[in-house]
Design an enzyme around this catalytic site. Structure first.
Site, short mmCIF file in Angstrom:
data_model
loop_
_atom_site.label_atom_id
_atom_site.label_comp_id
_atom_site.label_asym_id
_atom_site.label_seq_id
_atom_site.Cartn_x
_atom_site.Cartn_y
_atom_site.Cartn_z
N ALA A 1 -28.92 -59.95 18.95
CA ALA A 1 -28.16 -60.32 17.76
C ALA A 1 -26.73 -59.79 17.90
O ALA A 1 -26.46 -58.91 18.72
CB ALA A 1 -28.81 -59.73 16.52
N GLN B 1 -25.07 -57.91 15.87
CA GLN B 1 -25.04 -56.48 15.56
C GLN B 1 -26.17 -55.72 16.27
O GLN B 1 -26.68 -54.72 15.77
CB GLN B 1 -25.13 -56.26 14.05
CG GLN B 1 -23.84 -56.50 13.31
CD GLN B 1 -22.74 -55.49 13.66
OE1 GLN B 1 -23.01 -54.37 14.12
NE2 GLN B 1 -21.50 -55.87 13.45
N SER B 2 -26.55 -56.17 17.45
CA SER B 2 -27.64 -55.51 18.19
C SER B 2 -27.25 -54.10 18.65
O SER B 2 -26.19 -53.90 19.25
CB SER B 2 -28.00 -56.35 19.41
OG SER B 2 -28.77 -55.59 20.32
N ASN B 3 -28.13 -53.17 18.40
CA ASN B 3 -27.96 -51.81 18.92
C ASN B 3 -28.30 -51.75 20.41
O ASN B 3 -27.77 -50.93 21.14
CB ASN B 3 -28.86 -50.85 18.15
CG ASN B 3 -28.61 -50.93 16.67
OD1 ASN B 3 -27.54 -50.57 16.21
ND2 ASN B 3 -29.58 -51.44 15.92
#
Ligand SMILES: *Cc1c(COP(=O)(O)O)cnc(C)c1O
Length: 341
Positions: free
Chosen positions: A78, A80-82
């Site tokens: 995504a 906003q993927s960590n």
């Protein structure tokens, strides 16, 4: 790689995380909810560019990437993927290039989501960013990475792809086999008799690794997975498959018992990367009662799932439960519009 479980020592691994991570009691939250004692496993404190569960997973992916002498790591997720942010950090630390692919998984998001939080960190960490127009096409997203990897190979590079889809064994889950032992050690040292562990269930690498790890060391501790992306039926299937893949990766004869796979989708709505009142309440409770920051996509949803279960009487006074704080706090800035009031 604080204390590697004896089950995983055959797998190459590189040290990326701070650990063992803290195990803490949350007295104010416990009092407020008037139910079981609530503990938190602080996997948001794994270091590596603001921490999170992916540090444990990446120790195994980068172990393999280094063993294969790869020079460029590719990953999809995504916006906003960590995972993408921490992969970029690990690659930088180990002197590799990193290419990340932002999938359009969460529709209708504003500029904060598109530019701040993890996206800003991806850029600071020097990752090359690609985009993928779909959000619910794991096989397609992996294929796009493979295509890019083929191009890099032609240019003389040696790429390593961290796949998302279920056609590849969940190597990163091995990091949560280590964590299973760590939590049992934490609880023993704190003289706490845990009744359950609550964990976010997304790709299910964390959930599957933890569950497999506990069973391999002979613990029958219940694990509750809080669905962050798929409904309970789909997620239970995914967790069962992934857990079996972990046993198989380790050449264990163990089989997954259906009754062992426990998930709830009570707080999943309105879907991945979105959140309702229950999650916002959990974010505020953790922050205002314990000074603990949780995020709307994963750790806050997990805490909301735990609060829901406590209110339903699933866990009661006299019991002790631990939720794994898997990190994700940089995403808070991506949700500024929804969280600043
Ligand atoms: C990726 C992620 C999860 C989900 O972990 P899976 O292993 O994909 O199920 C949970 N919390 C945070 C903060 C994450 O970044």
């Amino acid at each position: 790689m604080p204390n590697r479980s004896s089950f995983v020592t055959d797998f190459p691994c590189v040290k990326l995380m701070h650990g063992p991570t803290p195990f803490e009691y949350l007295p104010n939250l416990t009092r407020h909810l008037d139910g079981p004692k609530v503990y938190v496993k602080r996997d948001d404190c794994t270091g590596l560019a603001m921490g999170g569960n992916k540090a444990r997973q990446l120790e195994y992916y980068f172990g393999e990437a280094r063993q294969k002498d790869c020079d460029t790591v590719l990953i999809t997720g995504a916006v906003q993927s960590n995972f993408l942010r921490m992969t970029a950090a690990a690659a930088a630390k180990l002197g590799m290039a990193c290419e990340i692919q932002h999938e359009d998984r969460v529709k209708g998001m504003d500029e904060h989501y598109q530019k701040s939080g993890n996206v800003l960190l991806d850029k600071i960490l020097g990752a090359k960013i690609h985009t993928y127009p779909k959000g619910e096409d794991e096989a397609g997203a992996d294929a796009a990475l493979e295509k890019r990897a083929a191009k890099l190979r032609k240019e003389g590079k040696t790429p390593y792809v961290i796949h998302l889809g279920p056609d590849h064994p969940p190597l990163g889950a091995l990091g949560y086999i280590d964590c299973a032992q760590e939590i049992l050690d934490n609880a023993r040292d704190a003289k706490v008799q845990l009744d359950a562990i609550v964990v976010p269930s997304g790709s299910a690498a964390t959930h599957a690794g933890l569950l497999a790890g506990l069973r391999l060391i002979g613990s029958s501790m219940p694990v509750l997975g809080v669905c962050v992306r798929r409904d309970a039926k789909q997620q239970a299937e995914r967790v069962a498959t992934r857990t079996q893949e972990v046993f198989d990766m380790l050449y264990c004869r163990q089989r997954v018992a259906k009754s062992d796979v426990n998930v709830t989708d009570a707080v999943l709505a309105p879907g991945y990367g979105k959140f309702g009142k229950d999650v916002k309440e959990a974010i505020h409770m953790a922050a205002r009662l314990e000074g603990l920051l949780v995020d709307p996509v994963y750790s806050g949803k997990t805490l909301a799932g735990l609060i829901h279960a406590i209110r339903k009487g699933v866990y009661k006074k006299g019991q002790s439960v631990c939720f794994i704080h898997t990190g994700g706090t940089p995403a808070l800035w991506g949700y500024e519009s929804q969280l600043s009031n």
